[in-house]
Scaffold this motif. Structure first.
Motif, PDB file in Angstrom:
ATOM      1  N   ASP A 174       0.644  -1.049  -0.082  1.00 49.18           N
ATOM      2  CA  ASP A 174       0.088  -0.194   0.419  1.00 49.18           C
ATOM      3  C   ASP A 174       0.612   0.913  -0.039  1.00 49.18           C
ATOM      4  N   ASN A 175       1.964   1.274   0.491  1.00 49.43           N
ATOM      5  CA  ASN A 175       2.774   2.434   0.757  1.00 49.43           C
ATOM      6  C   ASN A 175       3.996   2.212  -0.560  1.00 49.43           C
ATOM      7  N   ALA A 176       3.532   1.474  -1.197  1.00 48.81           N
ATOM      8  CA  ALA A 176       4.482   1.867  -2.203  1.00 48.81           C
ATOM      9  C   ALA A 176       3.481   2.064  -3.613  1.00 48.81           C
ATOM     10  N   GLY A 177       2.299   2.367  -3.532  1.00 51.38           N
ATOM     11  CA  GLY A 177       1.852   2.504  -4.172  1.00 51.38           C
ATOM     12  C   GLY A 177       0.867   1.750  -5.192  1.00 51.38           C
ATOM     13  N   VAL A 178       0.701   0.565  -4.803  1.00 51.65           N
ATOM     14  CA  VAL A 178       0.044  -0.778  -4.778  1.00 51.65           C
ATOM     15  C   VAL A 178      -1.260  -0.730  -4.237  1.00 51.65           C
ATOM     16  N   SER A 179      -3.001  -0.782  -4.775  1.00 51.27           N
ATOM     17  CA  SER A 179      -3.905  -1.180  -4.013  1.00 51.27           C
ATOM     18  C   SER A 179      -4.092  -2.822  -4.130  1.00 51.27           C
ATOM     19  N   GLN A 180      -4.680  -2.452  -3.154  1.00 51.14           N
ATOM     20  CA  GLN A 180      -5.119  -4.174  -3.574  1.00 51.14           C
ATOM     21  C   GLN A 180      -6.516  -4.479  -4.435  1.00 51.14           C
ATOM     22  N   PRO A 181      -5.945  -5.726  -5.254  1.00 55.56           N
ATOM     23  CA  PRO A 181      -6.878  -5.322  -6.835  1.00 55.56           C
ATOM     24  C   PRO A 181      -8.150  -6.410  -6.621  1.00 55.56           C
ATOM     25  N   GLU A 182      -9.598  -5.642  -6.989  1.00 57.40           N
ATOM     26  CA  GLU A 182     -10.267  -7.217  -7.160  1.00 57.40           C
ATOM     27  C   GLU A 182     -10.360  -8.870  -7.394  1.00 57.40           C
ATOM     28  N   ASP A 183     -10.534  -9.571  -5.993  1.00 54.65           N
ATOM     29  CA  ASP A 183     -10.589 -10.909  -6.220  1.00 54.65           C
ATOM     30  C   ASP A 183     -10.921 -11.514  -7.664  1.00 54.65           C
ATOM     31  N   GLY A 184     -10.357 -12.449  -8.160  1.00 55.75           N
ATOM     32  CA  GLY A 184     -10.320 -13.400  -9.313  1.00 55.75           C
ATOM     33  C   GLY A 184      -9.528 -12.777 -10.339  1.00 55.75           C
ATOM     34  N   THR A 185      -9.152 -11.722 -10.448  1.00 58.34           N
ATOM     35  CA  THR A 185      -8.462 -10.908 -11.651  1.00 58.34           C
ATOM     36  C   THR A 185      -6.869 -11.437 -11.765  1.00 58.34           C
ATOM     37  N   PRO A 186      -5.931 -11.484 -12.397  1.00 59.20           N
ATOM     38  CA  PRO A 186      -4.946 -11.848 -12.676  1.00 59.20           C
ATOM     39  C   PRO A 186      -3.623 -10.872 -11.753  1.00 59.20           C
ATOM     40  N   ARG A 187      -4.483  -9.394 -11.688  1.00 60.92           N
ATOM     41  CA  ARG A 187      -3.386  -8.854 -10.773  1.00 60.92           C
ATOM     42  C   ARG A 187      -3.982  -9.153  -9.756  1.00 60.92           C
ATOM     43  N   ALA A 188      -5.098  -9.769  -9.910  1.00 60.98           N
ATOM     44  CA  ALA A 188      -5.112  -9.647  -7.518  1.00 60.98           C
ATOM     45  C   ALA A 188      -3.577 -11.248  -7.604  1.00 60.98           C
ATOM     46  N   ALA A 189      -3.936 -11.963  -8.773  1.00 61.43           N
ATOM     47  CA  ALA A 189      -2.750 -13.814  -8.202  1.00 61.43           C
ATOM     48  C   ALA A 189      -1.134 -13.320  -8.265  1.00 61.43           C
ATOM     49  N   GLN A 190      -1.513 -12.100  -9.098  1.00 57.74           N
ATOM     50  CA  GLN A 190       0.081 -10.884  -8.561  1.00 57.74           C
ATOM     51  C   GLN A 190       0.312 -10.482  -7.208  1.00 57.74           C
ATOM     52  N   TYR A 191      -0.282  -9.589  -7.216  1.00 56.34           N
ATOM     53  CA  TYR A 191      -0.636  -8.776  -5.732  1.00 56.34           C
ATOM     54  C   TYR A 191      -0.538 -10.716  -3.992  1.00 56.34           C
ATOM     55  N   GLU A 192      -1.001 -12.036  -4.356  1.00 57.81           N
ATOM     56  CA  GLU A 192      -0.686 -11.976  -3.783  1.00 57.81           C
ATOM     57  C   GLU A 192       0.177 -12.794  -3.941  1.00 57.81           C
ATOM     58  N   LEU A 193       1.258 -13.202  -4.781  1.00 58.89           N
ATOM     59  CA  LEU A 193       2.603 -13.564  -4.754  1.00 58.89           C
ATOM     60  C   LEU A 193       2.929 -12.964  -4.398  1.00 58.89           C
ATOM     61  N   ALA A 194       3.485 -11.189  -4.113  1.00 61.86           N
ATOM     62  CA  ALA A 194       3.390 -10.391  -3.909  1.00 61.86           C
ATOM     63  C   ALA A 194       3.652 -10.409  -2.046  1.00 61.86           C
ATOM     64  N   ARG A 244      10.757  -6.938 -10.738  1.00 60.03           N
ATOM     65  CA  ARG A 244       9.413  -6.704 -11.320  1.00 60.03           C
ATOM     66  C   ARG A 244       8.252  -6.912 -11.052  1.00 60.03           C
ATOM     67  N   LEU A 245       8.421  -8.024 -10.909  1.00 61.84           N
ATOM     68  CA  LEU A 245       6.178  -8.257  -9.735  1.00 61.84           C
ATOM     69  C   LEU A 245       5.812  -6.744  -9.440  1.00 61.84           C
ATOM     70  N   ILE A 246       6.795  -6.810  -8.453  1.00 57.48           N
ATOM     71  CA  ILE A 246       5.520  -4.865  -7.822  1.00 57.48           C
ATOM     72  C   ILE A 246       6.332  -3.797  -9.195  1.00 57.48           C
ATOM     73  N   VAL A 247       7.174  -4.130 -10.210  1.00 58.28           N
ATOM     74  CA  VAL A 247       6.630  -2.555 -10.945  1.00 58.28           C
ATOM     75  C   VAL A 247       6.058  -3.100 -12.042  1.00 58.28           C
ATOM     76  N   GLN A 248       5.106  -3.871 -11.941  1.00 61.32           N
ATOM     77  CA  GLN A 248       4.962  -4.646 -13.017  1.00 61.32           C
ATOM     78  C   GLN A 248       2.837  -4.461 -11.961  1.00 61.32           C
ATOM     79  N   LEU A 249       3.071  -4.270 -10.715  1.00 60.04           N
ATOM     80  CA  LEU A 249       1.663  -4.189  -9.852  1.00 60.04           C
ATOM     81  C   LEU A 249       1.539  -2.863 -10.016  1.00 60.04           C
ATOM     82  N   LYS A 250       2.254  -1.616 -10.022  1.00 65.42           N
ATOM     83  CA  LYS A 250       2.696  -0.182 -10.312  1.00 65.42           C
ATOM     84  C   LYS A 250       2.239   0.625 -11.314  1.00 65.42           C
ATOM     85  N   LEU A 251       2.597  -0.512 -12.090  1.00 63.76           N
ATOM     86  CA  LEU A 251       2.096  -0.019 -13.651  1.00 63.76           C
ATOM     87  C   LEU A 251       0.870  -0.329 -13.849  1.00 63.76           C
ATOM     88  N   THR A 252       0.527  -1.372 -13.051  1.00 62.20           N
ATOM     89  CA  THR A 252      -1.090  -1.830 -13.702  1.00 62.20           C
ATOM     90  C   THR A 252      -2.027  -0.925 -13.604  1.00 62.20           C
TER      91      THR A 252
END
Length: 102
Positions: free
Chosen positions: A40-60, A88-96
């Motif tokens: 959250d402090n890095a600028g990455v919000s928690q995405p909606e469940d069931g999305t590809p971004r949610a899987a990346q967030y959970e991995l992070a 790279r995962l954090i950067v991808q999450l921030k970019l999306t």
């Protein structure tokens, strides 16, 4: 806050913890909250469940929890290095990150 029940099994599998005792469960709750706060402090919000971004967030989150769990000793030996795949995962999450509607 504690680890959401639906995410607990995945986190335990990621950390390779079979039967955590109460002390480990409490520690994992704290580490989970710290990981979510870090993102959250890095600028990455928690995405909606069931999305590809949610899987990346959970991995992070799982990666942060495991790293903190592994390094919980007061001292570490050897060289510490950054994990480029995690960065790279954090950067991808921030970019999306979804655009904020004002």
């Amino acid at each position: 806050m504690s680890i959401p029940e639906e995410k607990l099994a995945g986190l335990l599998a990621y950390c390779r913890i079979d039967q955590p005792d109460e002390t480990e469960k409490s520690l994992l709750d704290v580490l989970y909250d710290a990981a979510v706060g870090y993102l959250d402090n890095a600028g990455v919000s928690q995405p909606e469940d069931g999305t590809p971004r949610a899987a990346q967030y959970e991995l992070a989150v799982n990666s942060l929890v495991l790293d903190a769990y592994d390094r919980r000793e007061a001292a570490t030996s050897g060289a510490l290095s950054d994990n480029p795949a995690f960065r790279r995962l954090i950067v991808q999450l921030k970019l999306t990150e979804p655009a904020v509607q004002e």
